[in-house]
Structures are given as C-alpha cells and as structure tokens.
Write a protein that holds these residues in place. Structure first.
Motif, PDB file in Angstrom:
ATOM      1  N   ARG A   1       0.684  -1.272   0.110  1.00 28.04           N
ATOM      2  CA  ARG A   1       0.141   0.119  -0.040  1.00 28.04           C
ATOM      3  C   ARG A   1       0.829   1.374  -0.065  1.00 28.04           C
ATOM      4  N   SER A   2       1.951   1.127   0.678  1.00 30.87           N
ATOM      5  CA  SER A   2       2.798   2.294   0.765  1.00 30.87           C
ATOM      6  C   SER A   2       3.612   2.688  -0.579  1.00 30.87           C
ATOM      7  N   LEU A   3       4.064   1.494  -1.196  1.00 32.02           N
ATOM      8  CA  LEU A   3       4.782   1.527  -2.410  1.00 32.02           C
ATOM      9  C   LEU A   3       3.686   2.066  -3.698  1.00 32.02           C
ATOM     10  N   GLY A   4       2.477   1.927  -3.344  1.00 29.44           N
ATOM     11  CA  GLY A   4       1.598   2.213  -4.191  1.00 29.44           C
ATOM     12  C   GLY A   4       1.216   3.667  -4.111  1.00 29.44           C
ATOM     13  N   ALA A   5       1.125   4.165  -2.731  1.00 32.04           N
ATOM     14  CA  ALA A   5       0.806   5.736  -2.462  1.00 32.04           C
ATOM     15  C   ALA A   5       2.097   6.324  -2.886  1.00 32.04           C
ATOM     16  N   LEU A   6       3.541   5.979  -2.656  1.00 29.01           N
ATOM     17  CA  LEU A   6       4.649   6.596  -3.247  1.00 29.01           C
ATOM     18  C   LEU A   6       4.408   6.700  -4.772  1.00 29.01           C
ATOM     19  N   ALA A   7       4.131   5.854  -5.415  1.00 25.56           N
ATOM     20  CA  ALA A   7       4.202   5.741  -7.098  1.00 25.56           C
ATOM     21  C   ALA A   7       3.108   6.847  -7.510  1.00 25.56           C
ATOM     22  N   ARG A   8       1.860   6.714  -6.601  1.00 25.80           N
ATOM     23  CA  ARG A   8       0.923   7.754  -7.005  1.00 25.80           C
ATOM     24  C   ARG A   8       1.264   9.206  -6.647  1.00 25.80           C
ATOM     25  N   ALA A   9       2.251   9.540  -5.649  1.00 23.44           N
ATOM     26  CA  ALA A   9       2.913  10.805  -5.555  1.00 23.44           C
ATOM     27  C   ALA A   9       3.711  11.392  -6.227  1.00 23.44           C
ATOM     28  N   LEU A  10       4.434  10.316  -7.136  1.00 24.95           N
ATOM     29  CA  LEU A  10       5.526  10.730  -8.021  1.00 24.95           C
ATOM     30  C   LEU A  10       4.837  10.922  -9.443  1.00 24.95           C
ATOM     31  N   GLY A  11       4.005   9.813  -9.840  1.00 24.61           N
ATOM     32  CA  GLY A  11       3.677   9.807 -11.142  1.00 24.61           C
ATOM     33  C   GLY A  11       2.746  10.808 -11.679  1.00 24.61           C
ATOM     34  N   PRO A  12       1.931  11.468 -10.991  1.00 25.13           N
ATOM     35  CA  PRO A  12       1.267  12.635 -11.442  1.00 25.13           C
ATOM     36  C   PRO A  12       1.707  13.901 -12.068  1.00 25.13           C
ATOM     37  N   ILE A  13       3.013  14.095 -10.921  1.00 30.51           N
ATOM     38  CA  ILE A  13       3.786  15.230 -11.339  1.00 30.51           C
ATOM     39  C   ILE A  13       4.542  15.073 -12.592  1.00 30.51           C
ATOM     40  N   VAL A  14       5.372  13.887 -12.476  1.00 33.89           N
ATOM     41  CA  VAL A  14       6.437  13.658 -13.755  1.00 33.89           C
ATOM     42  C   VAL A  14       5.564  13.669 -15.119  1.00 33.89           C
ATOM     43  N   ALA A  15       4.203  12.898 -15.054  1.00 35.72           N
ATOM     44  CA  ALA A  15       3.399  12.845 -16.243  1.00 35.72           C
ATOM     45  C   ALA A  15       3.169  14.378 -16.624  1.00 35.72           C
ATOM     46  N   SER A  16       2.735  14.974 -15.853  1.00 34.69           N
ATOM     47  CA  SER A  16       1.917  16.454 -16.061  1.00 34.69           C
ATOM     48  C   SER A  16       3.259  17.283 -16.482  1.00 34.69           C
ATOM     49  N   ILE A  17       4.491  17.074 -16.106  1.00 33.48           N
ATOM     50  CA  ILE A  17       5.292  18.033 -16.519  1.00 33.48           C
ATOM     51  C   ILE A  17       5.520  17.762 -18.118  1.00 33.48           C
ATOM     52  N   ALA A  18       5.619  16.110 -18.405  1.00 30.74           N
ATOM     53  CA  ALA A  18       5.862  15.663 -19.771  1.00 30.74           C
ATOM     54  C   ALA A  18       4.838  16.231 -20.447  1.00 30.74           C
ATOM     55  N   PHE A  19       3.513  16.186 -20.043  1.00 25.27           N
ATOM     56  CA  PHE A  19       2.433  16.529 -20.812  1.00 25.27           C
ATOM     57  C   PHE A  19       2.390  18.109 -20.881  1.00 25.27           C
ATOM     58  N   TRP A  20       2.873  18.656 -20.245  1.00 26.69           N
ATOM     59  CA  TRP A  20       2.937  20.297 -20.261  1.00 26.69           C
ATOM     60  C   TRP A  20       4.133  20.660 -21.380  1.00 26.69           C
ATOM     61  N   GLY A  21       5.127  19.871 -21.048  1.00 24.69           N
ATOM     62  CA  GLY A  21       6.437  20.105 -21.994  1.00 24.69           C
ATOM     63  C   GLY A  21       6.497  19.645 -23.568  1.00 24.69           C
ATOM     64  N   VAL A  22       5.983  18.277 -23.654  1.00 24.41           N
ATOM     65  CA  VAL A  22       6.115  17.785 -25.135  1.00 24.41           C
ATOM     66  C   VAL A  22       4.855  17.352 -25.527  1.00 24.41           C
ATOM     67  N   GLY A  23       3.676  17.523 -24.730  1.00 19.96           N
ATOM     68  CA  GLY A  23       2.320  17.145 -25.278  1.00 19.96           C
ATOM     69  C   GLY A  23       1.758  15.797 -24.960  1.00 19.96           C
ATOM     70  N   SER A  24       0.604  15.447 -25.010  1.00 23.45           N
ATOM     71  CA  SER A  24       0.157  14.075 -24.616  1.00 23.45           C
ATOM     72  C   SER A  24       0.522  12.847 -25.611  1.00 23.45           C
TER      73      SER A  24
END
Length: 474
Positions: A429-452
């Motif tokens: 459960r903690s590994l899942g919470a950590l992944a969900r803490a990091l995944g959105p910001i990394v994907a959002s930066i990529a989405f913002w920078g290079v597109g979906s």
C-alpha cells in the motif's frame, strides 16, 4: 486524483483479488472436508457493514472532484484574486517558452503538483495515523480524520481563490488516514474465515464510490454553472453534507473495535513501524518483514519494484486523463463524469465476472496479460484524435486496471507467514501511495512540455519492463 487522489482504484484491486484468493481456498477446503462448511458459513461481524457504509459516504464525497479539477483550475486562472496563479505562471514562463507549451496547459502542470502533493501527504500520514490508532483506539482517531476531511470541504466551498483551494487539498491529504484505519478495524473484528468477506465489502465501497461519485460531481457542476459564478460551491457543499453524515453515522453506530487490553502500550514502537513504511529505502528492501526466507524476500522485492514501476507510469495517465479530455477533446464535466462511470463499470464487471474467479495457478499469467493490455491502451489514448480510438484505449485501460494490481498483490500474499502477510500488504500500500505521489507530477510535466501524444507513447515503451520482469520467474 488520487484520492488517489486518496489513489483511486489500487486498494479495490488489491483487496478484492486477495480476498477472492482466500475464499477460493476456503471453498476447496470445504469440499474436501465437509466439516469445514461451518467455518465457511460463519457470520461476519456487524462492524463490517458500519465500515462499508462509512467508506461509501466518504468515497462518494471524495470522488466528486475528479471530473471537476481541470475546470476548477481554469476558473482560478481567470478569477484568482490572490495573484498566486499569475505568480506561478510567471515562475514557469521561461521553461514554457523553451518547450513551446501553450498557456492553457499550465493548469495541467499545476494540477500535477496538487495531485502529487495530496498523494504524498497520504503516503506520509497514513502509517503514522494508523500507528496512533494502535495506541489510543480506532474510533477517536477515525473521527478526527473525518472532521479534518469535512473541514477540507468547507475550505473548498469557500475557495474563491487558489490559496484556499490549495489549503483545502492539503488538509484533505493530511486527514485521509481513514482508509488505513478501516482496514485495521476489519482486521480487529474478523476471523480467518470472515476477513475475506470484510475486505470484499471495502472493495465494493470503493467500486461504488468511483462509479457514482464523479457522476454526482459532474451533475452538480452543470446545474450550478447556470445558477452562480462560483459554480464549484454546490458540489463542495454536497460533499460536505456527505462527510458530515459520515461523521454522525460513525459516531453513533461504530463501537470501538480495539479494546484497551489489546492496544499497543507505547507510541514509540508503533511509530517506529510507521517509519519503515515512510523510509523509501526500507520500503523497497521490505525491512519491516522480519524472519522471512531469503528466497521469499528476494521475490517480494522484485514484485514490489514491478508494482511500483507499473503504478508510477499508470498513475500518470490516470491523473492526466481528465486534462487530456478537457484540453484536447473539449469534454465538459458531465462528459468526464460519464467517462469515469464507464471506466469504473467496466472494471467492476471484469473484477466480478473474471478476476475473482481466477484460480491460484493462473494468477501470474493473468497479471502478465493485464500488463500486455495496458501497453496498447497507452498507445491508443496517445494517438487518439476522435472518440472511437480514445474509448477503445480507455476500455483496454479499464480491463488492465481490473487485472494487474489484484494479480501482483495476490502473488505477493503467497510469500511469508500468516503473521507477515499484513506487513507485506502494508508495504505494498505504501509503495502504491509513493508511486501515485510521483507519477502525476512527472506525467504532468511531460504533458505540459512535450504534449500528450509523446507522453503516452513514451509511457507505453517503459511499460514493457514490468511485463517482461513479471514473466521472468525467480
């Protein structure tokens, strides 16, 4: 958002699959030994249903914001009276021009920060809150969490500027320890024969919450936009009403599940255990699992890494999906609500009709199949220019979601003793919470920078590692 947002589907998938596996074993044992039928028919504790209704009320309120977040951030871009949105935009202006990101995608970037912040607060506070409840009891700590959640909705309803909205998300993330306490309560009042049924009820509450909640939020938002400028007030107040009902219901009907004689005597020991669920190195090394065979420990570490990498990439698509449909396909809140409804319903059908019936010897192959399916899902969503390919990708996404995490967590539950399984699931459960803490910001930066398109296609490439790693047995 995860949340999720608490995350959003991972706990459903973990619990329903593990408990299905337990129930399959019990049924087969009953066939071999008719005397065991009495154990199978053992009645569940009434507290199970109290927890079920309480979680359902909480999740209906929590998931209402999911289809509204892109519109909320667009609202603050135009109406933020504190100037925070403009200040944040100025801070990223240089990088924005460098990568050519349009102004409207700034909301994706800021949304990623909010989503990751919420999940990170859950990652840090949930083990601590659970440890405190081991000492002082479940009821008082649960009620404090519920009151905190209610206050976060008050702040949301009052948030005519971005500062108040961010404060509401911070308070909500800190208070979102009620899920882990609910798991502890089920453990307190269950036997080996009834624990599976209790956990299945928790899974059903999550399924219903994530199917119905976004639709409620979208309906209220559409109605409110015709009535007032601050359209978010009505869904926020409805979420507040649900959370207050939850507080009252729990205070009246829940009887303390952890008697004083069974409580931990000192905070130090429980918080020391919580520390191992927060320390990243200890998490990946499964340090909290004591006296386990070296082969089992090696396999758990491998499964834990596969699980983390998968959820890290998966949660990026999960979080940015609302921004994709909002900015690229111009979806309204209502259309996004229907989208979440379709995803949740597909997951529930796959879990109920197929995943829960997977025999133990096919668990690994089911997980591998699910990991293969998520790859064309990312590709389809990334390349979609119309609804047909988009919904095909989302269908594959929902099918894969229903299969992967239940399979991986079931495989993990096969290692260690009965006394160690709770610790193993806590680490996952903690590994899942950590992944969900990091995944959105990394994907959002990529989405913002290079597109979906590039973001999802790159994600599909990286998803080859989890499936190939799961195929490679130790």
């Amino acid at each position: 958002m995860n949340k999720n947002v608490p995350s959003r589907y991972s706990i459903i998938r973990k619990l329903t699959s593990l408990d299905s596996h337990i129930n399959v074993n019990k049924k087969s044992a009953a066939v071999s030994h008719p005397s065991n039928m009495k154990e199978v028919k053992e009645k569940v504790h009434g507290t199970f249903y109290v927890v079920f209704i309480s979680l359902l009320l909480d999740l209906l309120a929590f998931t209402m914001i999911l289809p509204l977040l892109p519109s909320l951030l667009d609202h603050y871009r135009e109406n933020d009276t504190t100037g925070l949105y403009s200040w944040l935009s100025r801070q990223v202006y240089f990088f924005q021009k460098m990568v050519g990101a349009p102004d409207k995608f700034n909301s994706v970037l800021f949304g990623g920060f909010l989503g990751s912040m919420f999940s990170f607060l859950q990652f840090v506070t949930s083990p601590i809150i659970g440890g405190i409840s081991d000492v002082v009891g479940r009821k008082i700590v649960m009620l404090v969490c519920m009151v905190g959640i209610s206050l976060s909705y008050v702040l949301w309803a009052l948030s005519n500027n971005l500062v108040l909205f961010i404060l509401s998300r911070i308070l909500g993330g800190i208070s979102k320890g009620n899920v882990s306490i609910s798991m502890a309560i089920i453990t307190d009042v269950s036997t080996i024969n009834t624990r599976g049924k209790g956990m299945a009820l928790v899974g059903i509450a999550f399924s219903l919450g994530f199917i119905v909640g976004p639709m409620i939020g979208a309906i209220f938002a559409v109605w409110a936009k015709q009535k007032t400028g601050n359209w978010f007030v009505v869904p926020a107040l409805f979420a507040l009403m649900l959370s207050i009902a939850d507080v009252i219901y729990f205070a009246i009907f829940f009887k303390e599940s952890l008697p004083k004689e069974k409580r931990a005597k000192h905070f130090a020991a429980t918080l020391d255990h919580a520390k191992t669920l927060i320390n990243v190195k200890d998490l990946f090394q499964f340090t909290a699992v004591k006296n386990i065979k070296s082969q089992d420990l090696k396999e758990l570490r491998r499964l834990g890494l596969i699980y983390f990498v998968y959820l890290f990439i998966y949660s990026g698509l999960e979080f940015t999906l609302t921004f994709l449909t909002h900015h690229v396909f111009n979806y309204t809140s209502m259309q996004q609500g229907w989208m979440f409804f379709a995803i949740g319903l597909t997951m529930a059908i796959i879990q109920g009709a197929f995943v829960r019936r997977v025999p133990p010897h096919k668990t690994r192959s089911t997980g591998i199949l699910g990991l293969w399916i998520i790859i064309p899902s990312f590709i389809s969503v990334g390349l979609a220019t119309g609804p047909l390919l988009l919904y095909f990708g989302l269908f594959l996404y929902a099918v894969s979601t229903a299969m992967v995490v239940p399979s991986i967590t079931t495989l993990a539950s096969q290692h260690g003793t009965e006394q160690q399984k709770g610790t193993v699931m806590g680490i996952f459960r903690s590994l899942g919470a950590l992944a969900r803490a990091l995944g959105p910001i990394v994907a959002s930066i990529a989405f913002w920078g290079v597109g979906s398109k590039i973001t999802y296609l790159i994600g599909s490439i990286f998803l080859f590692w989890p499936v190939l790693a799961l195929k490679d047995k130790v």
